[in-house]
Write an enzyme that holds these catalytic residues in place. Structure first.
Site, PDB file in Angstrom:
ATOM      1  N   SER A 269       0.842  -1.198   0.000  1.00 34.39           N
ATOM      2  CA  SER A 269       0.000   0.000   0.000  1.00 34.39           C
ATOM      3  C   SER A 269       0.878   1.249   0.000  1.00 34.39           C
ATOM      4  O   SER A 269       1.694   1.437   0.920  1.00 34.39           O
ATOM      5  CB  SER A 269      -0.879   0.027   1.247  1.00 34.39           C
ATOM      6  OG  SER A 269      -1.355   1.353   1.454  1.00 34.39           O
TER       7      SER A 269
ATOM      8  N   HIS B  27      -1.111  -1.189  -4.273  1.00 35.01           N
ATOM      9  CA  HIS B  27      -2.397  -0.901  -3.625  1.00 35.01           C
ATOM     10  C   HIS B  27      -2.486   0.594  -3.371  1.00 35.01           C
ATOM     11  O   HIS B  27      -1.630   1.175  -2.698  1.00 35.01           O
ATOM     12  CB  HIS B  27      -2.492  -1.682  -2.309  1.00 35.01           C
ATOM     13  CG  HIS B  27      -3.815  -1.599  -1.630  1.00 35.01           C
ATOM     14  ND1 HIS B  27      -4.926  -2.291  -2.065  1.00 35.01           N
ATOM     15  CD2 HIS B  27      -4.207  -0.891  -0.552  1.00 35.01           C
ATOM     16  CE1 HIS B  27      -5.937  -2.022  -1.253  1.00 35.01           C
ATOM     17  NE2 HIS B  27      -5.530  -1.186  -0.321  1.00 35.01           N
TER      18      HIS B  27
ATOM     19  N   MET C 144      -8.778   8.028   0.024  1.00 35.00           N
ATOM     20  CA  MET C 144      -9.600   8.348   1.190  1.00 35.00           C
ATOM     21  C   MET C 144     -10.130   9.775   1.039  1.00 35.00           C
ATOM     22  O   MET C 144      -9.391  10.680   0.634  1.00 35.00           O
ATOM     23  CB  MET C 144      -8.754   8.255   2.463  1.00 35.00           C
ATOM     24  CG  MET C 144      -8.158   6.883   2.674  1.00 35.00           C
ATOM     25  SD  MET C 144      -7.176   6.840   4.188  1.00 35.00           S
ATOM     26  CE  MET C 144      -6.445   5.215   4.041  1.00 35.00           C
TER      27      MET C 144
ATOM     28  N   MET D 291     -11.964   4.291  -0.421  1.00 34.94           N
ATOM     29  CA  MET D 291     -12.572   4.505   0.890  1.00 34.94           C
ATOM     30  C   MET D 291     -13.236   5.891   0.841  1.00 34.94           C
ATOM     31  O   MET D 291     -12.783   6.864   1.462  1.00 34.94           O
ATOM     32  CB  MET D 291     -11.509   4.437   1.997  1.00 34.94           C
ATOM     33  CG  MET D 291     -11.023   3.012   2.232  1.00 34.94           C
ATOM     34  SD  MET D 291      -9.493   2.911   3.145  1.00 34.94           S
ATOM     35  CE  MET D 291      -8.332   3.119   1.785  1.00 34.94           C
TER      36      MET D 291
ATOM     37  N   MET E 146     -11.379  -6.236   5.321  1.00 31.29           N
ATOM     38  CA  MET E 146     -10.519  -5.311   6.062  1.00 31.29           C
ATOM     39  C   MET E 146     -10.120  -5.950   7.385  1.00 31.29           C
ATOM     40  O   MET E 146     -10.988  -6.430   8.130  1.00 31.29           O
ATOM     41  CB  MET E 146     -11.241  -3.993   6.316  1.00 31.29           C
ATOM     42  CG  MET E 146     -11.427  -3.118   5.088  1.00 31.29           C
ATOM     43  SD  MET E 146      -9.895  -2.692   4.253  1.00 31.29           S
ATOM     44  CE  MET E 146      -9.079  -1.693   5.501  1.00 31.29           C
TER      45      MET E 146
ATOM     46  N   PHE F 111      -6.151   4.430   8.225  1.00 29.05           N
ATOM     47  CA  PHE F 111      -4.764   4.703   8.571  1.00 29.05           C
ATOM     48  C   PHE F 111      -3.898   3.450   8.434  1.00 29.05           C
ATOM     49  O   PHE F 111      -4.390   2.337   8.593  1.00 29.05           O
ATOM     50  CB  PHE F 111      -4.669   5.225  10.023  1.00 29.05           C
ATOM     51  CG  PHE F 111      -5.474   6.479  10.239  1.00 29.05           C
ATOM     52  CD1 PHE F 111      -6.783   6.399  10.719  1.00 29.05           C
ATOM     53  CD2 PHE F 111      -4.956   7.729   9.911  1.00 29.05           C
ATOM     54  CE1 PHE F 111      -7.550   7.549  10.889  1.00 29.05           C
ATOM     55  CE2 PHE F 111      -5.714   8.882  10.076  1.00 29.05           C
ATOM     56  CZ  PHE F 111      -7.016   8.797  10.562  1.00 29.05           C
TER      57      PHE F 111
ATOM     58  N   GLY G 172      -0.444   1.239   9.797  1.00 31.28           N
ATOM     59  CA  GLY G 172       0.234   1.008  11.066  1.00 31.28           C
ATOM     60  C   GLY G 172      -0.649   0.567  12.216  1.00 31.28           C
ATOM     61  O   GLY G 172      -0.231   0.580  13.371  1.00 31.28           O
TER      62      GLY G 172
ATOM     63  N   GLY H 247      -4.433  -4.513   6.163  1.00 29.88           N
ATOM     64  CA  GLY H 247      -4.317  -3.858   7.468  1.00 29.88           C
ATOM     65  C   GLY H 247      -3.637  -4.761   8.490  1.00 29.88           C
ATOM     66  O   GLY H 247      -4.147  -5.840   8.775  1.00 29.88           O
ATOM     67  N   GLY H 248      -2.488  -4.312   8.986  1.00 29.02           N
ATOM     68  CA  GLY H 248      -1.780  -5.063  10.024  1.00 29.02           C
ATOM     69  C   GLY H 248      -1.133  -6.337   9.515  1.00 29.02           C
ATOM     70  O   GLY H 248      -0.906  -7.285  10.273  1.00 29.02           O
TER      71      GLY H 248
ATOM     72  N   GLY I  65       1.339  -2.154   4.119  1.00 30.14           N
ATOM     73  CA  GLY I  65       1.889  -0.810   3.950  1.00 30.14           C
ATOM     74  C   GLY I  65       3.091  -0.602   4.848  1.00 30.14           C
ATOM     75  O   GLY I  65       4.238  -0.621   4.395  1.00 30.14           O
ATOM     76  N   SER I  66       2.819  -0.448   6.151  1.00 28.10           N
ATOM     77  CA  SER I  66       3.914  -0.083   7.069  1.00 28.10           C
ATOM     78  C   SER I  66       4.976  -1.167   7.148  1.00 28.10           C
ATOM     79  O   SER I  66       6.171  -0.862   7.250  1.00 28.10           O
ATOM     80  CB  SER I  66       3.361   0.239   8.459  1.00 28.10           C
ATOM     81  OG  SER I  66       2.484  -0.775   8.877  1.00 28.10           O
TER      82      SER I  66
HETATM   83  C1  DX5 Z   1      -6.162   1.358   5.663  1.00 32.00           C
HETATM   84  C2  DX5 Z   1      -5.700   0.992   4.263  1.00 32.00           C
HETATM   85  C3  DX5 Z   1      -4.634  -0.050   4.287  1.00 32.00           C
HETATM   86  C4  DX5 Z   1      -3.397   0.387   5.045  1.00 32.00           C
HETATM   87  C5  DX5 Z   1      -2.561  -0.816   5.380  1.00 32.00           C
HETATM   88  O1  DX5 Z   1      -7.340   2.089   5.553  1.00 32.00           O
HETATM   89  O2  DX5 Z   1      -6.777   0.484   3.499  1.00 32.00           O
HETATM   90  O3  DX5 Z   1      -4.257  -0.383   2.945  1.00 32.00           O
HETATM   91  O4  DX5 Z   1      -2.658   1.288   4.262  1.00 32.00           O
HETATM   92  O5  DX5 Z   1      -1.545  -0.357   6.183  1.00 32.00           O
HETATM   93  P1  DX5 Z   1      -0.744  -1.313   7.167  1.00 32.00           P
HETATM   94  O6  DX5 Z   1      -0.240  -2.448   6.309  1.00 32.00           O
HETATM   95  O7  DX5 Z   1       0.344  -0.398   7.657  1.00 32.00           O
HETATM   96  O8  DX5 Z   1      -1.686  -1.752   8.219  1.00 32.00           O
HETATM   97 ZN    ZN Z   2      -6.359  -0.353   1.424  1.00 35.71          ZN
END
Ligand code: DX5
Ligand code: ZN
Length: 214
Positions: free
Chosen positions: A7, A32, A36, A67, A136, A142, A144, A176-177, A197-198
Site C-alpha cells: 500500500s 495498492h 480516502m 474509501m 478489512m 490509517f 500502522g 491492514g496489520g 503498507g507499514s
Molecule cells: C487502511 C488501508 C490499508 C493500510 C494498510 O485504511 O486500506 O491499505 O494502508 O496499512 P498497514 O499495512 O500499515 O496496516
Molecule cells: Zn487499502
C-alpha cells in the site's frame, strides 16, 4: 500463488513515483492505492490527478481501494487515471450491485470491501458479481494499526461460501496489520491477496519484506 500488494499510503509522498518504481523492483505484484475522502474515513489522501501522475512509474496493476462516499460518482475518473482494478466499500454504496457493474462495464475487475464489523453474509447477493472481496483486517483510514483477530473467522466463512457457490476463482484480499506472522494466519484462513503498507515501507529491505509475506 499469493499476490503481494504494497500500500503506497505508507510511502514517502514527496517521491511517490520513485517509491512505486522501487517497490516494483522489490518484487511487488500489485500496487495498492488507498483513496480516502476524509468523510467515509477520517483521513484524506489522494485522487485521480495523483494517480495519473504516477501511472508511468510502473507497469504493475494499480489496485485502487476507494474509501470514499458515493464511489459511483467518480469510478470513471479513477479508471481514466489508470486504475487497473477498483474496490468499493459495501458500506458506502446505496446501490452496490449497480456500482459493481459500473466498474465491470469499464472493463475492470470489481472488488467489494467490508469493514471489520460488517458480516460476510451481506455479500451473498453479489458474490457472483465480484472479482475480489476485500476483508478489512483493521478499521480503514490509517496505516500502522493492529490486525483484528476475528477477521480470520470472516475469511474462513467467506472461503466456504465461495466454495459452496463454485466461485473459488474470486480473489480474497486482506488489508491492514499484515506482517509475516499475520500473513501466515490469513493465508491459512483463505486469503490470496495481501496488502501491506507499514511493514513493507518500514523495512530496510522492501524485497526481503515482500518475500517474507509470501
Ligand atoms: C487502511 C488501508 C490499508 C493500510 C494498510 O485504511 O486500506 O491499505 O494502508 O496499512 P498497514 O499495512 O500499515 O496496516
Ligand atoms: Zn487499502
Amino acid at each position: 500463488m499469493t499476490i503481494i500488494a504494497p500500500s503506497i499510503l505508507s510511502a514517502d509522498f514527496a517521491k511517490l513515483g520513485d517509491e512505486i518504481a522501487a517497490i516494483e523492483q522489490a518484487g511487488a505484484d500489485w500496487i495498492h492505492v488507498d483513496v480516502m475522502d476524509g468523510r467515509f474515513v477520517p483521513n484524506l489522501t489522494f485522487g485521480p490527478p495523483i494517480i495519473s501522475a504516477v501511472r508511468g512509474a510502473t507497469k504493475l496493476p494499480f489496485d485502487v481501494h476507494l474509501m470514499i462516499e458515493q464511489p459511483e460518482r467518480s469510478i470513471a475518473d479513477y479508471a481514466a487515471a489508470g486504475a487497473d482494478r477498483i474496490t468499493v466499500h459495501l458500506e458506502a454504496c446505496t446501490h452496490l450491485h449497480r456500482t459493481l457493474h459500473q466498474i465491470k462495464d469499464l472493463g475492470l475487475p470489481a472488488g467489494v470491501a467490508l469493514n471489520p464489523a460488517t458480516p460476510i453474509s451481506l455479500l451473498e447477493p453479489v458474490l457472483e458479481d465480484v472479482d475480489l472481496v476485500l476483508v478489512m483486517t483493521v478499521n480503514p483510514g490509517f496505516g500502522g494499526q493492529s490486525f483484528i483477530p476475528y477477521s480470520l473467522q470472516k475469511l474462513r466463512d467467506l472461503r466456504s461460501r465461495l466454495h459452496e457457490r463454485g466461485l473459488s476463482g474470486v480473489s480474497v484480499q486482506v488489508d491492514g496489520g499484515i506482517n509475516p506472522s499475520t500473513s501466515a494466519l490469513v493465508r491459512e484462513a483463505g486469503a490470496d491477496v495481501l496488502v501491506a503498507g507499514s511493514y513493507v515501507f518500514g523495512h530496510d529491505s522492501p524485497a526481503a519484506a515482500i518475500a517474507a509475506l509470501r
